[in-house]
Motif scaffolding. Structure first.
Motif, PDB file in Angstrom:
ATOM      1  N   HIS A 125       0.894  -1.238   0.016  1.00 24.75           N
ATOM      2  CA  HIS A 125      -0.028   0.160   0.165  1.00 24.75           C
ATOM      3  C   HIS A 125       0.810   1.070   0.129  1.00 24.75           C
ATOM      4  O   HIS A 125       1.620   1.733   1.097  1.00 24.75           O
ATOM      5  N   HIS A 177       1.243   5.682  -1.759  1.00 27.42           N
ATOM      6  CA  HIS A 177       0.337   6.853  -2.492  1.00 27.42           C
ATOM      7  C   HIS A 177       1.710   7.444  -2.728  1.00 27.42           C
ATOM      8  O   HIS A 177       1.991   8.340  -2.108  1.00 27.42           O
ATOM      9  N   ASP A 219       1.728   2.620   3.392  1.00 26.12           N
ATOM     10  CA  ASP A 219       0.941   3.729   3.128  1.00 26.12           C
ATOM     11  C   ASP A 219       1.844   4.972   2.758  1.00 26.12           C
ATOM     12  O   ASP A 219       2.743   4.807   2.481  1.00 26.12           O
ATOM     13  N   HIS A 276      -5.528  -1.587   5.650  1.00 23.55           N
ATOM     14  CA  HIS A 276      -5.701  -1.313   6.813  1.00 23.55           C
ATOM     15  C   HIS A 276      -6.537  -2.235   7.969  1.00 23.55           C
ATOM     16  O   HIS A 276      -6.011  -2.946   8.270  1.00 23.55           O
ATOM     17  N   HIS A 320      -9.690   1.381   0.872  1.00 23.65           N
ATOM     18  CA  HIS A 320      -9.269   1.433   2.308  1.00 23.65           C
ATOM     19  C   HIS A 320     -10.397   1.001   3.049  1.00 23.65           C
ATOM     20  O   HIS A 320     -11.773   1.439   2.454  1.00 23.65           O
TER      21      HIS A 320
HETATM   22 ZN   LIG Z   1      -3.670   4.776   2.099  1.00 25.27          ZN
END
Ligand SMILES: [Zn+2]
Length: 424
Positions: free
Chosen positions: A61, A63, A295, A243, A206
């Motif tokens: 995961h 970004h 993340d 998550h 998510h």
């Molecule tokens: Zn995220």
């Protein structure tokens, strides 16, 4: 170009989880031999004496566009962090900016032993695909969409979500993502999942990140997030739920039955004070494919999968008051085998016939003595131990130097971009 890795301590991650002292032969993009004293003549020979060879880490995961926000908007709870800091600055970011930020991310990932990733980007991903291909990273990239409950925008958003199909290239594959059940209308959730199924792509979302989200969804739908997402057809082995910090026992059981993939992001959860933690131990026992993610760098603040492995293990031990709650071998599996399975990569172990995604770790002072290689990897190693990286049979890092990217130029470009975007 064939590569021969000589004299390595190989943490194979094969079915028997063997650790061998041997050589590895890489031909084309695959591992073609593992044995002692391989004599094959190759152009590239890496002497790995004093080093560990292991499968590259898979970060499920990211970004990456947010890498340029490292250190921007610190010490805020998730919803304030998103609404006051991140969403306003993200709105100013262009696709080109996302490509530059991703280049910085790839430098960090390569130097810290990550060979594959699953990405959710909320702006156009064309430049990110280009950057990943140039870096030589194995990736799964989605443009994550959200309509904040207004489904009148969905047609345009679905087009955005599908744009990745035009960009995928080589080892950088397309995926579909909707941001979250609290930012998307039910119509958008259903339609994006349909798009993923139709095109045979992995789906990312998510879910159950904060307690507030759980109660908002419960109020709106009468169901807990996983139950809600299952009821509208989103929960299956083609989905990655990111998550899962606040799950009921019933949701865990359901996720296991559906063979769901869950990406746990412990560092980000701790930093944003989401309170709950992914119950990886219980999810794994229920049959869920658990993997690990960092993340975004804005909420981590690094892409360091070694730190993520260690914290993941420690959190479970701490939570259950049980030192063997999540054994180190399990955590290493999450970061290699399970991560590769999540993203659909035929990698995650060093075995003949597997894709050659291999990293070499120097057994420096922090990894001595060598009582237990797995313990040293999970509890003691860090990016500083990574010396060489091979992805898809090509060497992309040699003696800690990235061969595919100009690291210094990228750092300069990202400094300039960071300054510009805050005053834009
Ligand atoms: Zn995220």
């Amino acid at each position: 170009m064939p590569i021969l890795i000589k004299n390595a301590t190989i943490v194979t991650q094969n079915a028997a989880r063997e650790i061998k002292e041997a050589d590895i032969l890489v031909e084309d993009n695959k591992i073609s031999g593992i044995a002692e004293g391989i004599k094959e003549k190759t152009d590239v020979v890496l002497d790995a004496a004093g080093r560990i060879a292991m499968p590259g880490l898979v970060n499920t995961h990211t970004h990456l566009a947010m890498t340029v926000f490292r250190g921007y908007g610190e010490d805020l709870p998730l919803h304030r962090w998103l609404e006051e800091k991140i969403w306003p600055i993200e709105a100013k970011q262009t696709a080109e900016d996302a490509g530059i930020a991703a280049q910085l991310a790839f430098c960090e990932m390569l130097k810290s032993g990550t060979t594959g990733f699953a990405e959710m980007c909320i702006i156009d991903t064309m430049h990110m695909f280009e950057a990943a291909a140039k870096a030589g990273m194995r990736g799964l990239i989605a443009q994550g969409v959200l309509d904040l409950g207004d489904s009148s925008k969905d047609e345009a958003l679905l087009k955005d979500a599908g744009s990745v199909l035009d960009y995928q290239t080589g080892i950088v594959k397309a995926s579909v993502a909707a941001h979250a059940p609290y930012t998307c209308s039910e119509e958008l959730l259903v339609k994006t999942k349909e798009l993923a199924k139709q095109k045979g792509l992995m789906y990312q979302i998510h879910a159950s990140e904060t307690r507030k989200e759980v109660f908002d969804i419960l109020k709106r739908t009468g169901k807990y997030p996983y139950e809600y997402l299952d009821s509208i057809g989103l929960m299956d082995d083609g989905s990655i739920f990111i998550h899962g910090n606040w799950l009921t026992k019933r949701e865990i059981e359901l996720a296991g039955k559906k063979k769901l993939n869950v990406s746990s992001c412990p560092v980000s959860g701790l930093k944003l004070a989401t309170g709950g933690i992914t119950q990886s131990k219980e999810l794994d026992a229920a049959g869920v494919n658990v993997s690990l993610g960092t993340d975004s760098v804005a909420s981590n603040n690094s892409l360091d999968m070694f730190e993520t492995m260690k914290l993941s293990a420690l959190l479970q031990k701490h939570h259950y008051w049980k030192a063997d709650a999540l054994p180190m071998q399990k955590v290493l599996d999450f970061a290699t085998l399970n991560g590769a399975k999540t993203a659909g990569f035929d990698a995650g172990s060093i075995e003949e016939g597997r894709l050659a995604d291999i990293i070499l770790l120097e057994k420096g002072p922090n990894m001595r003595p060598g009582h237990d290689a797995v313990a040293n990897i999970v509890y003691a190693a860090g990016p500083q131990n990574v010396t060489d990286v091979i992805i898809d049979g090509k060497q992309v890092v040699q003696d800690r130097k990235i061969l595919t990217l100009d690291e210094h130029e990228i750092m300069e470009k990202t400094e300039a971009l960071a300054k510009d975007i805050t005053v834009r």
